[in-house]
Design a protein around this motif. Structure first.
Motif, PDB file in Angstrom:
ATOM      1  N   HIS A   1       2.030   7.390  39.310  1.00 50.97           N
ATOM      2  CA  HIS A   1       2.101   7.530  37.854  1.00 50.97           C
ATOM      3  C   HIS A   1       1.191   8.662  37.376  1.00 50.97           C
ATOM      4  N   ASN A   2       1.584   9.309  36.276  1.00 50.64           N
ATOM      5  CA  ASN A   2       0.792  10.359  35.618  1.00 50.64           C
ATOM      6  C   ASN A   2       0.432  11.524  36.538  1.00 50.64           C
ATOM      7  N   CYS A   3       1.321  11.876  37.432  1.00 50.09           N
ATOM      8  CA  CYS A   3       1.091  12.999  38.347  1.00 50.09           C
ATOM      9  C   CYS A   3       1.728  14.270  37.789  1.00 50.09           C
ATOM     10  N   VAL A   4       1.203  15.407  38.208  1.00 53.78           N
ATOM     11  CA  VAL A   4       1.822  16.690  37.914  1.00 53.78           C
ATOM     12  C   VAL A   4       2.029  17.392  39.248  1.00 53.78           C
ATOM     13  N   VAL A   5       3.291  17.671  39.568  1.00 58.96           N
ATOM     14  CA  VAL A   5       3.631  18.441  40.755  1.00 58.96           C
ATOM     15  C   VAL A   5       4.137  19.784  40.242  1.00 58.96           C
ATOM     16  N   SER A   6       3.346  20.812  40.425  1.00 60.35           N
ATOM     17  CA  SER A   6       3.601  22.121  39.821  1.00 60.35           C
ATOM     18  C   SER A   6       4.745  22.866  40.499  1.00 60.35           C
ATOM     19  N   ARG A   7       5.100  23.990  39.897  1.00 57.23           N
ATOM     20  CA  ARG A   7       6.215  24.796  40.378  1.00 57.23           C
ATOM     21  C   ARG A   7       5.964  25.297  41.796  1.00 57.23           C
ATOM     22  N   GLY A   8       7.050  25.406  42.550  1.00 61.73           N
ATOM     23  CA  GLY A   8       6.982  25.981  43.885  1.00 61.73           C
ATOM     24  C   GLY A   8       6.463  25.063  44.963  1.00 61.73           C
ATOM     25  N   CYS A   9       6.090  23.830  44.627  1.00 56.96           N
ATOM     26  CA  CYS A   9       5.570  22.918  45.643  1.00 56.96           C
ATOM     27  C   CYS A   9       6.686  22.436  46.563  1.00 56.96           C
ATOM     28  N   VAL A  10       6.352  22.287  47.833  1.00 51.29           N
ATOM     29  CA  VAL A  10       7.286  21.754  48.822  1.00 51.29           C
ATOM     30  C   VAL A  10       6.689  20.446  49.335  1.00 51.29           C
ATOM     31  N   LEU A  11       7.394  19.348  49.075  1.00 47.22           N
ATOM     32  CA  LEU A  11       6.954  18.033  49.521  1.00 47.22           C
ATOM     33  C   LEU A  11       7.821  17.640  50.713  1.00 47.22           C
ATOM     34  N   ARG A  12       7.236  17.599  51.888  1.00 44.96           N
ATOM     35  CA  ARG A  12       7.968  17.252  53.108  1.00 44.96           C
ATOM     36  C   ARG A  12       8.258  15.752  53.135  1.00 44.96           C
ATOM     37  N   ASP A  13       8.883  15.270  54.213  1.00 42.68           N
ATOM     38  CA  ASP A  13       9.216  13.854  54.358  1.00 42.68           C
ATOM     39  C   ASP A  13       7.956  13.003  54.512  1.00 42.68           C
ATOM     40  N   CYS A  14       8.073  11.749  54.099  1.00 40.60           N
ATOM     41  CA  CYS A  14       7.044  10.725  54.328  1.00 40.60           C
ATOM     42  C   CYS A  14       5.679  11.141  53.789  1.00 40.60           C
ATOM     43  N   ILE A  15       5.595  11.309  52.479  1.00 38.37           N
ATOM     44  CA  ILE A  15       4.297  11.590  51.880  1.00 38.37           C
ATOM     45  C   ILE A  15       4.068  10.650  50.694  1.00 38.37           C
ATOM     46  N   SER A  16       2.806  10.498  50.328  1.00 36.46           N
ATOM     47  CA  SER A  16       2.430   9.680  49.184  1.00 36.46           C
ATOM     48  C   SER A  16       1.462  10.477  48.321  1.00 36.46           C
TER      49      SER A  16
ATOM     50  N   GLU B   1       5.806   6.595  36.497  1.00 41.46           N
ATOM     51  CA  GLU B   1       5.822   6.764  35.045  1.00 41.46           C
ATOM     52  C   GLU B   1       5.011   7.972  34.599  1.00 41.46           C
ATOM     53  N   LYS B   2       5.562   8.691  33.650  1.00 40.02           N
ATOM     54  CA  LYS B   2       4.921   9.818  32.969  1.00 40.02           C
ATOM     55  C   LYS B   2       4.481  10.934  33.916  1.00 40.02           C
ATOM     56  N   SER B   3       5.121  11.041  35.059  1.00 41.18           N
ATOM     57  CA  SER B   3       4.843  12.152  35.966  1.00 41.18           C
ATOM     58  C   SER B   3       5.748  13.328  35.618  1.00 41.18           C
ATOM     59  N   VAL B   4       5.252  14.531  35.858  1.00 40.72           N
ATOM     60  CA  VAL B   4       6.018  15.749  35.627  1.00 40.72           C
ATOM     61  C   VAL B   4       6.163  16.444  36.980  1.00 40.72           C
ATOM     62  N   VAL B   5       7.393  16.606  37.426  1.00 41.89           N
ATOM     63  CA  VAL B   5       7.654  17.161  38.757  1.00 41.89           C
ATOM     64  C   VAL B   5       8.518  18.401  38.615  1.00 41.89           C
ATOM     65  N   GLN B   6       8.005  19.520  39.141  1.00 36.46           N
ATOM     66  CA  GLN B   6       8.725  20.789  39.120  1.00 36.46           C
ATOM     67  C   GLN B   6       8.674  21.422  40.521  1.00 36.46           C
ATOM     68  N   ALA B   7       8.886  20.615  41.532  1.00 31.52           N
ATOM     69  CA  ALA B   7       8.779  21.067  42.918  1.00 31.52           C
ATOM     70  C   ALA B   7       9.958  21.951  43.308  1.00 31.52           C
ATOM     71  N   ALA B   8       9.753  22.755  44.359  1.00 29.78           N
ATOM     72  CA  ALA B   8      10.837  23.556  44.922  1.00 29.78           C
ATOM     73  C   ALA B   8      11.770  22.666  45.734  1.00 29.78           C
ATOM     74  N   SER B   9      11.200  21.685  46.465  1.00 32.78           N
ATOM     75  CA  SER B   9      12.007  20.705  47.196  1.00 32.78           C
ATOM     76  C   SER B   9      11.176  19.465  47.472  1.00 32.78           C
ATOM     77  N   ILE B  10      11.888  18.335  47.599  1.00 29.50           N
ATOM     78  CA  ILE B  10      11.254  17.054  47.894  1.00 29.50           C
ATOM     79  C   ILE B  10      12.036  16.428  49.035  1.00 29.50           C
ATOM     80  N   GLY B  11      11.345  16.080  50.104  1.00 32.34           N
ATOM     81  CA  GLY B  11      11.991  15.463  51.259  1.00 32.34           C
ATOM     82  C   GLY B  11      12.330  14.005  51.002  1.00 32.34           C
ATOM     83  N   SER B  12      12.599  13.271  52.080  1.00 36.36           N
ATOM     84  CA  SER B  12      12.910  11.844  52.006  1.00 36.36           C
ATOM     85  C   SER B  12      11.639  11.013  52.183  1.00 36.36           C
TER      86      SER B  12
END
Length: 196
Positions: free
Chosen positions: A126-141, A109-120
């Motif tokens: 909740h209430n997270c900000v993932v800024s521009r250009g971020c790469v989130l690989r598989d299996c992360i929290s 809830e209320k998170s803002v995500v502007q990642a370059a890519s998000i894995g599986s």
């Protein structure tokens, strides 16, 4: 992970597609022709997908929680320096890139995500900000209330937390299985009906 509770939704407030996507009528889908939902996804009310900026491709068993915003990342193409003679602001040119999201991804809830890519098998609290250009690989929290700085690359099996976010732990090798069980159960317990 804890087992999610049963959640009832009013069938008049959601549209269910042939592939099992459950989309709230109060979800804001900008550029809906550029959104590809693979199936079994839940888009809750007041959530936003900004596909008018670029294409957004989403895997199976995806949740975009209440009030969350998902938009493609951008990158600057050229920075123009201002000269002492010119005090006016000079625009920076930039380009949006398409956003690809893997399977079994939860955005809180209320998170803002502007990642370059998000894995599986990714959990964003909740209430997270993932800024521009971020790469989130598989299996992360990513823990609740975390700010992920621009252009951060988060490696697999990482727990990320803080403001500004940093690695605070590792996830077990069975994270993919746990996340699949959590997301399929979450989908199965998001059922049509009203409380008595």
């Amino acid at each position: 992970m804890l087992e999610p509770p049963e959640r009832l939704y009013n069938p008049r407030d959601y549209v269910e597609t042939n592939t099992g996507n459950k989309v709230s009528k109060k979800t804001i889908l900008c550029g809906s022709q550029q959104i590809l939902l693979s199936g079994k996804s839940i888009l809750e009310h007041d959530s936003v997908i900004r596909a008018d900026l670029s294409t957004v491709k989403i895997g199976r068993y995806f949740v975009l929680s209440h009030g969350a915003i998902l938009k493609p990342s951008y990158k600057p193409l050229a920075r123009v320096q201002s000269t002492p003679q010119s005090a006016a602001a000079v625009p920076i040119s930039f380009m949006y890139s398409s956003l690809n999201i893997g399977d079994f991804v939860y955005i809180g809830e209320k998170s803002v995500v502007q990642a370059a890519s998000i894995g599986s098998h990714v959990y964003i609290g909740h209430n997270c900000v993932v800024s521009r250009g971020c790469v989130l690989r598989d299996c992360i929290s990513i823990a609740d209330n975390t700010f992920v700085a621009p252009d951060t690359i988060i490696p697999p099996f990482t727990i990320f937390a803080g403001n500004i976010g940093k690695e605070v732990g590792e996830l077990p090798d069975c994270t993919a299985d746990l996340m699949e069980e959590f997301m399929t159960t979450n989908y199965a317990k998001f059922v049509s009906g009203t409380r008595s």
